[in-house]
Every structure is written in structure tokens, then in C-alpha cells.
Design an enzyme around this catalytic site. Structure first.
Site, PDB file in Angstrom:
ATOM      1  N   CYS A  37       0.858  -1.190   0.000  1.00  0.00           N
ATOM      2  CA  CYS A  37       0.000   0.000   0.000  1.00  0.00           C
ATOM      3  C   CYS A  37       0.891   1.236   0.000  1.00  0.00           C
ATOM      4  O   CYS A  37       1.720   1.420   0.895  1.00  0.00           O
ATOM      5  CB  CYS A  37      -0.916  -0.010   1.219  1.00  0.00           C
ATOM      6  SG  CYS A  37      -1.774   1.549   1.476  1.00  0.00           S
ATOM      7  N   HIS A  40      -4.567   1.112   8.363  1.00  0.00           N
ATOM      8  CA  HIS A  40      -4.978   0.855   6.981  1.00  0.00           C
ATOM      9  C   HIS A  40      -6.470   0.521   6.927  1.00  0.00           C
ATOM     10  O   HIS A  40      -6.896  -0.544   7.344  1.00  0.00           O
ATOM     11  CB  HIS A  40      -4.160  -0.286   6.362  1.00  0.00           C
ATOM     12  CG  HIS A  40      -4.536  -0.543   4.932  1.00  0.00           C
ATOM     13  ND1 HIS A  40      -3.941   0.118   3.874  1.00  0.00           N
ATOM     14  CD2 HIS A  40      -5.488  -1.347   4.390  1.00  0.00           C
ATOM     15  CE1 HIS A  40      -4.492  -0.281   2.748  1.00  0.00           C
ATOM     16  NE2 HIS A  40      -5.443  -1.174   3.030  1.00  0.00           N
ATOM     17  N   ASN A  66     -12.817  10.277  -2.266  1.00  0.00           N
ATOM     18  CA  ASN A  66     -13.239   9.427  -3.368  1.00  0.00           C
ATOM     19  C   ASN A  66     -13.297   7.995  -2.852  1.00  0.00           C
ATOM     20  O   ASN A  66     -12.308   7.484  -2.330  1.00  0.00           O
ATOM     21  CB  ASN A  66     -12.245   9.533  -4.535  1.00  0.00           C
ATOM     22  CG  ASN A  66     -12.181  10.945  -5.097  1.00  0.00           C
ATOM     23  OD1 ASN A  66     -13.207  11.616  -5.212  1.00  0.00           O
ATOM     24  ND2 ASN A  66     -10.990  11.412  -5.437  1.00  0.00           N
ATOM     25  N   THR A  70      -7.938   6.090  -6.441  1.00  0.00           N
ATOM     26  CA  THR A  70      -6.791   5.375  -7.036  1.00  0.00           C
ATOM     27  C   THR A  70      -5.921   4.706  -5.987  1.00  0.00           C
ATOM     28  O   THR A  70      -5.241   3.731  -6.290  1.00  0.00           O
ATOM     29  CB  THR A  70      -5.921   6.344  -7.871  1.00  0.00           C
ATOM     30  OG1 THR A  70      -5.490   7.420  -7.039  1.00  0.00           O
ATOM     31  CG2 THR A  70      -6.704   6.894  -9.057  1.00  0.00           C
ATOM     32  N   HIS A 123      -6.236   3.228   0.330  1.00  0.00           N
ATOM     33  CA  HIS A 123      -6.050   3.512   1.766  1.00  0.00           C
ATOM     34  C   HIS A 123      -6.811   4.812   1.976  1.00  0.00           C
ATOM     35  O   HIS A 123      -6.457   5.829   1.349  1.00  0.00           O
ATOM     36  CB  HIS A 123      -4.544   3.645   2.064  1.00  0.00           C
ATOM     37  CG  HIS A 123      -4.198   3.958   3.497  1.00  0.00           C
ATOM     38  ND1 HIS A 123      -3.229   3.258   4.202  1.00  0.00           N
ATOM     39  CD2 HIS A 123      -4.660   4.904   4.352  1.00  0.00           C
ATOM     40  CE1 HIS A 123      -3.121   3.758   5.432  1.00  0.00           C
ATOM     41  NE2 HIS A 123      -3.966   4.763   5.544  1.00  0.00           N
ATOM     42  N   HIS A 171      -8.351   8.250   2.383  1.00  0.00           N
ATOM     43  CA  HIS A 171      -7.681   9.545   2.490  1.00  0.00           C
ATOM     44  C   HIS A 171      -8.688  10.652   2.169  1.00  0.00           C
ATOM     45  O   HIS A 171      -9.628  10.455   1.398  1.00  0.00           O
ATOM     46  CB  HIS A 171      -6.473   9.629   1.546  1.00  0.00           C
ATOM     47  CG  HIS A 171      -6.786   9.251   0.137  1.00  0.00           C
ATOM     48  ND1 HIS A 171      -6.867   7.947  -0.280  1.00  0.00           N
ATOM     49  CD2 HIS A 171      -7.055  10.003  -0.957  1.00  0.00           C
ATOM     50  CE1 HIS A 171      -7.164   7.916  -1.566  1.00  0.00           C
ATOM     51  NE2 HIS A 171      -7.293   9.155  -2.004  1.00  0.00           N
TER      52      HIS A 171
HETATM   53  P1  5GP Z   1      -7.553   9.461  -5.103  1.00  0.00           P
HETATM   54  O1  5GP Z   1      -7.548   9.617  -6.596  1.00  0.00           O
HETATM   55  O2  5GP Z   1      -7.332   8.013  -4.700  1.00  0.00           O
HETATM   56  O3  5GP Z   1      -8.735  10.066  -4.413  1.00  0.00           O
HETATM   57  O4  5GP Z   1      -6.320  10.301  -4.571  1.00  0.00           O
HETATM   58  C1  5GP Z   1      -5.016   9.832  -4.554  1.00  0.00           C
HETATM   59  C2  5GP Z   1      -4.126  11.025  -4.498  1.00  0.00           C
HETATM   60  O5  5GP Z   1      -2.825  10.598  -4.125  1.00  0.00           O
HETATM   61  C3  5GP Z   1      -3.983  11.764  -5.816  1.00  0.00           C
HETATM   62  O6  5GP Z   1      -4.422  13.108  -5.651  1.00  0.00           O
HETATM   63  C4  5GP Z   1      -2.494  11.665  -6.149  1.00  0.00           C
HETATM   64  O7  5GP Z   1      -1.994  12.823  -6.744  1.00  0.00           O
HETATM   65  C5  5GP Z   1      -1.888  11.382  -4.788  1.00  0.00           C
HETATM   66  N1  5GP Z   1      -0.657  10.615  -4.836  1.00  0.00           N
HETATM   67  C6  5GP Z   1      -0.414   9.499  -5.571  1.00  0.00           C
HETATM   68  N2  5GP Z   1       0.829   9.042  -5.323  1.00  0.00           N
HETATM   69  C7  5GP Z   1       1.392   9.900  -4.427  1.00  0.00           C
HETATM   70  C8  5GP Z   1       2.667   9.962  -3.800  1.00  0.00           C
HETATM   71  O8  5GP Z   1       3.554   9.111  -3.993  1.00  0.00           O
HETATM   72  N3  5GP Z   1       2.881  10.987  -2.942  1.00  0.00           N
HETATM   73  C9  5GP Z   1       1.929  11.930  -2.680  1.00  0.00           C
HETATM   74  N4  5GP Z   1       2.252  12.903  -1.830  1.00  0.00           N
HETATM   75  N5  5GP Z   1       0.704  11.907  -3.261  1.00  0.00           N
HETATM   76  C10 5GP Z   1       0.449  10.904  -4.126  1.00  0.00           C
HETATM   77 ZN    ZN Z   2      -2.395   1.408   3.653  1.00  0.00          ZN
END
Ligand code: 5GP
Ligand code: ZN
Length: 111
Positions: free
Chosen positions: A3, A45, A84, A92, A95, A97
Site C-alpha cells: 500500500c 490501513h 473518493n 486510485t 487507503h 484519504h
Molecule cells: P484518489 O484519486 O485516490 O482520491 O487520490 C489519490 C491522491 O494521491 C492523488 O491526488 C495523487 O496525486 C496522490 N498521490 C499518488 N501518489 C502519491 C505519492 O507518492 N505521494 C503523494 N504525496 N501523493 C500521491
Molecule cells: Zn495502507
């Protein structure tokens, strides 16, 4: 566990840290969609908001306390919190967030 955010919590992957306590970590999104774009995550997690239940809801409430504290500390003039949940909503990283976003106008309804 494979993860990305657990690896960030463990320090295996670096992040630009904004806030940390024993239960929660907040760090800047690597691909910001607003001038302020912070991810707030519980250190436990939990896969998604669909897994929030009576066993972890106090922890999730703490995430929101942290969001409010960060907003106050940064003197944010309004903000949006986004979660999301699931593929159709664009989650994406599996975990849970919360995106704390500020510094620009946001439209509603969200796309
Ligand atoms: P989701 O699309 O799952 O709601 O948001 C995932 C977020 O994680 C995205 O906004 C993406 O830019 C961010 N993200 C993905 N990989 C990393 C990373 O390695 N470091 C950081 N700081 N953010 C990340
Ligand atoms: Zn996790």
C-alpha cells in the site's frame, strides 16, 4: 502490505509532511489540484469510506479534527474536503484519504 500510503506512513516513501500525530498523517499531494492540496490519512490501513464502522469512526472523526486544525493553522479562507470512495468515484489509492483543498474557487456540483 503493498500500500503506497502505508509505505509513506512507514517512511519507506518520502512525503512533504504537513501534520503528524500518533493516529494521523497529513502531507502535500504530489499532483496538486489547488494551491493548497493536502492528503489526510489515518495511520491504520482502512481501504475506503465504505469500511467506516463503529470500530473506526472515532479515528475518522479525528481525521476531521486534524483537517480543521490545519485549516486554522494555515488561516485558510474556506476549503473543500473530498473523499473518493471506490473506482467509480476515482479512488486510485486504496487507503482511505481525505483531500483538503483550498486557495481557489471550487464549482458545485462537482464533476
Ligand atoms: P484518489 O484519486 O485516490 O482520491 O487520490 C489519490 C491522491 O494521491 C492523488 O491526488 C495523487 O496525486 C496522490 N498521490 C499518488 N501518489 C502519491 C505519492 O507518492 N505521494 C503523494 N504525496 N501523493 C500521491
Ligand atoms: Zn495502507
Amino acid at each position: 502490505m503493498d500500500c503506497l500510503f502505508c509505505k509513506i506512513i512507514n517512511g519507506d516513501i518520502p512525503c512533504s509532511k504537513v501534520y503528524e500525530d500518533d493516529k494521523v498523517l497529513a502531507f502535500n499531494d504530489i499532483e496538486p489540484q489547488a494551491p493548497v492540496h493536502i492528503l489526510i490519512i489515518p495511520k491504520e490501513h482502512i481501504k475506503s469510506a465504505a469500511e467506516i464502522d463503529e470500530s473506526n469512526s472515532v479515528l475518522i472523526a479525528h481525521v476531521f479534527e486534524v483537517a480543521s486544525k490545519i485549516a486554522k493553522d494555515m488561516k485558510l479562507d474556506g476549503f473543500r474536503i473530498v473523499n473518493n470512495c471506490g473506482d467509480c468515484a476515482g479512488q486510485t489509492v486504496k487507503h482511505i484519504h481525505f483531500h483538503l483543498m483550498s486557495g481557489r474557487e471550487f464549482t458545485w456540483p462537482a464533476g
